[in-house]
Design a protein around this motif. Structure first.
Motif, mmCIF file in Angstrom:
data_model
loop_
_atom_site.group_PDB
_atom_site.id
_atom_site.type_symbol
_atom_site.label_atom_id
_atom_site.label_comp_id
_atom_site.label_asym_id
_atom_site.label_seq_id
_atom_site.Cartn_x
_atom_site.Cartn_y
_atom_site.Cartn_z
ATOM 1 N N LEU A 166 0.833 -1.203 0.000
ATOM 2 C CA LEU A 166 0.000 0.000 0.000
ATOM 3 C C LEU A 166 0.868 1.254 0.000
ATOM 4 O O LEU A 166 0.592 2.218 -0.724
ATOM 5 N N ALA A 167 1.924 1.236 0.809
ATOM 6 C CA ALA A 167 2.819 2.396 0.875
ATOM 7 C C ALA A 167 3.473 2.667 -0.474
ATOM 8 O O ALA A 167 3.653 3.825 -0.879
ATOM 9 N N ALA A 168 3.814 1.594 -1.199
ATOM 10 C CA ALA A 168 4.428 1.750 -2.516
ATOM 11 C C ALA A 168 3.470 2.425 -3.491
ATOM 12 O O ALA A 168 3.895 3.069 -4.458
ATOM 13 N N GLY A 169 2.175 2.277 -3.217
ATOM 14 C CA GLY A 169 1.172 2.914 -4.065
ATOM 15 C C GLY A 169 0.719 4.256 -3.525
ATOM 16 O O GLY A 169 -0.277 4.816 -3.996
ATOM 17 N N GLY A 170 1.428 4.758 -2.506
ATOM 18 C CA GLY A 170 1.111 6.074 -1.960
ATOM 19 C C GLY A 170 0.014 6.068 -0.918
ATOM 20 O O GLY A 170 -0.561 7.122 -0.613
ATOM 21 N N VAL A 171 -0.269 4.894 -0.340
ATOM 22 C CA VAL A 171 -1.332 4.776 0.660
ATOM 23 C C VAL A 171 -0.722 4.351 1.992
ATOM 24 O O VAL A 171 -0.025 3.335 2.068
ATOM 25 N N THR A 172 -0.969 5.129 3.036
ATOM 26 C CA THR A 172 -0.451 4.798 4.363
ATOM 27 C C THR A 172 -1.539 4.106 5.174
ATOM 28 O O THR A 172 -2.579 4.704 5.479
ATOM 29 N N ALA A 173 -1.315 2.841 5.501
ATOM 30 C CA ALA A 173 -2.293 2.073 6.268
ATOM 31 C C ALA A 173 -2.057 2.266 7.761
ATOM 32 O O ALA A 173 -0.919 2.419 8.211
ATOM 33 N N LYS A 174 -3.123 2.256 8.529
ATOM 34 C CA LYS A 174 -3.052 2.424 9.984
ATOM 35 C C LYS A 174 -3.382 1.097 10.653
ATOM 36 O O LYS A 174 -4.406 0.486 10.362
ATOM 37 N N ASN A 175 -2.523 0.661 11.576
ATOM 38 C CA ASN A 175 -2.786 -0.594 12.283
ATOM 39 C C ASN A 175 -2.675 -0.432 13.797
ATOM 40 O O ASN A 175 -2.413 -1.386 14.516
ATOM 41 N N TYR A 176 -2.883 0.794 14.279
ATOM 42 C CA TYR A 176 -2.858 1.063 15.714
ATOM 43 C C TYR A 176 -3.779 2.240 16.004
ATOM 44 O O TYR A 176 -4.158 2.989 15.104
ATOM 45 N N TYR A 177 -4.121 2.411 17.281
ATOM 46 C CA TYR A 177 -5.021 3.500 17.654
ATOM 47 C C TYR A 177 -4.269 4.822 17.762
ATOM 48 O O TYR A 177 -3.187 4.897 18.354
ATOM 49 N N THR A 178 -4.853 5.848 17.194
ATOM 50 C CA THR A 178 -4.345 7.204 17.363
ATOM 51 C C THR A 178 -5.480 8.178 17.070
ATOM 52 O O THR A 178 -6.318 7.923 16.196
ATOM 53 N N GLU A 179 -5.518 9.284 17.804
ATOM 54 C CA GLU A 179 -6.556 10.284 17.568
ATOM 55 C C GLU A 179 -6.221 11.158 16.357
ATOM 56 O O GLU A 179 -7.115 11.690 15.706
ATOM 57 N N ASP A 180 -4.943 11.302 16.069
ATOM 58 C CA ASP A 180 -4.511 12.134 14.949
ATOM 59 C C ASP A 180 -4.455 11.292 13.674
ATOM 60 O O ASP A 180 -3.572 10.452 13.495
ATOM 61 N N LEU A 181 -5.402 11.526 12.786
ATOM 62 C CA LEU A 181 -5.469 10.759 11.543
ATOM 63 C C LEU A 181 -4.770 11.452 10.377
ATOM 64 O O LEU A 181 -4.709 10.897 9.275
ATOM 65 N N THR A 182 -4.245 12.631 10.617
ATOM 66 C CA THR A 182 -3.644 13.427 9.541
ATOM 67 C C THR A 182 -2.628 12.659 8.697
ATOM 68 O O THR A 182 -2.680 12.720 7.455
ATOM 69 N N PRO A 183 -1.707 11.900 9.300
ATOM 70 C CA PRO A 183 -0.702 11.202 8.483
ATOM 71 C C PRO A 183 -1.291 10.135 7.564
ATOM 72 O O PRO A 183 -0.622 9.699 6.621
ATOM 73 N N PHE A 184 -2.529 9.725 7.832
ATOM 74 C CA PHE A 184 -3.113 8.613 7.080
ATOM 75 C C PHE A 184 -4.128 9.064 6.030
ATOM 76 O O PHE A 184 -4.564 8.258 5.205
ATOM 77 N N LEU A 185 -4.506 10.330 6.062
ATOM 78 C CA LEU A 185 -5.516 10.820 5.126
ATOM 79 C C LEU A 185 -4.922 10.967 3.724
ATOM 80 O O LEU A 185 -3.725 11.252 3.571
ATOM 81 N N PRO A 186 -5.750 10.759 2.693
ATOM 82 C CA PRO A 186 -5.244 10.855 1.311
ATOM 83 C C PRO A 186 -4.755 12.258 0.990
ATOM 84 O O PRO A 186 -5.358 13.248 1.405
ATOM 85 N N LYS A 187 -3.659 12.319 0.261
ATOM 86 C CA LYS A 187 -3.068 13.620 -0.092
ATOM 87 C C LYS A 187 -3.576 14.122 -1.437
ATOM 88 O O LYS A 187 -3.486 15.302 -1.740
ATOM 89 N N ASP A 188 -4.055 13.196 -2.281
ATOM 90 C CA ASP A 188 -4.494 13.604 -3.621
ATOM 91 C C ASP A 188 -5.979 13.913 -3.643
ATOM 92 O O ASP A 188 -6.717 13.586 -2.748
#
Length: 228
Positions: A206-228
Motif C-alpha cells: 500500500l505504501a508503494a502505491g502512496g497509501v499509508t495504512a493504519k494498524n494502531y489507535y491514534t486520535e490524529d489521523l492526519t498522516p493517514f488521510l489521502p493527499k491527492d
C-alpha cells in the motif's frame, strides 16, 4: 442476506393468560429475552420482554411478605403487560433493513412472518453475529488475521485501487468494510483484514502505491488521510 437465513425458528410462545411468574421463569430457564404471545390459533398478538417483566415486578423495597408478593404476582398475566402493537417483518426482509427497523424503533427483536404466519424471530444479537461474520470475527474466524485501516477519497476507482495494490502483492483480503469518516467530508475509512503473516507485506504494498495504512489507535489521523 435475508432474515430467513439467520432467524430462529424454534419459537417459544406463551398464551396471554400466562402469569408473570411463569413468564419470568421461562425466560430464565431458556436464557432468552423475549416471549412471543399467541392466541389459540397460534396467531401473534403480542410480545413481552424481560424488561417488561422487570418493570412490572415488585420493588426489592416492598414491605409485602413473600407469600403476599407471590399471591399478587400470580394475578398478573402476560396480556396485562405485553406490547400489543408488534412490529414484525416478512421473510423477504434484508438483515440490514431489519437492523435499521430495530434501531429506528429502539427494539431488540423482530418476529418474522410468512404471509400471516409466524415463522421465526430475529434479535439484535443475531444481527451482531452477521456483522462479526462480515468483518471476519465470527465463530472460528479472526484468530490469524489483523486489521488495517485505509482512508480514501469517496470517488470511482478508490476501492479498485486498494484491492489492486494488495492483489499485485499476492495478499488475500479476508474481509473488507468501509464507511464515511466522521468529520472528514468526502473521505471513506476502509477496514481490511488480512492474515497476520501478510500484514507487513500488505502495508509495504500500500505504501508503494502512496497509501499509508493504519494498524494502531491514534486520535490524529492526519498522516493517514489521502493527499491527492
Amino acid at each position: 442476506m435475508y432474515v430467513d437465513e439467520i432467524m430462529r425458528t424454534n419459537l417459544i410462545t406463551v398464551s396471554p393468560d400466562t402469569t408473570l411468574v411463569a413468564a419470568r421463569d421461562l425466560l430464565n430457564n431458556k436464557k432468552i429475552e423475549h416471549l412471543l404471545v399467541t392466541d389459540k390459533d397460534q396467531k401473534l398478538i403480542g410480545i413481552v420482554s424481560d424488561r417488561d417483566i422487570r418493570q412490572n415486578w415488585a420493588s426489592p423495597a416492598t414491605t409485602l411478605s413473600t407469600h403476599e408478593l407471590h399471591y399478587l404476582l400470580d394475578k398478573i398475566t402476560v396480556k396485562m403487560i405485553m406490547v400489543k402493537t408488534v412490529i414484525s417483518v416478512p421473510v423477504s426482509t434484508t438483515v440490514e433493513r431489519a437492523a435499521f427497523i430495530m434501531r429506528q424503533h429502539d427494539i431488540k427483536c423482530l418476529p418474522v412472518m410468512r404471509d400471516d404466519k409466524l415463522v421465526g424471530i430475529i434479535t439484535s444479537g443475531d444481527v451482531m453475529g452477521v456483522l462479526l461474520d462480515a468483518i471476519g470475527l465470527g465463530d472460528g474466524q479472526g484468530e490469524d488475521s489483523t486489521r488495517l485501516s485505509v482512508f480514501v477519497r469517496d470517488r470511482i476507482g478508490s476501492l479498485a485501487r486498494i484491492t489492486s495494490l494488495l492483489s499485485q502483492a499476492g495478499i488475500n483480503i479476508q474481509s473488507m468494510l468501509f464507511w464515511a469518516l466522521p468529520g472528514h467530508p468526502g473521505i471513506l475509512q476502509m477496514v481490511i483484514r488480512v492474515s497476520v503473516s501478510d500484514r507487513d507485506q500488505a502495508m509495504k504494498a500500500l505504501a508503494a502505491g502512496g497509501v499509508t495504512a493504519k494498524n494502531y489507535y491514534t486520535e490524529d489521523l492526519t498522516p493517514f488521510l489521502p493527499k491527492d
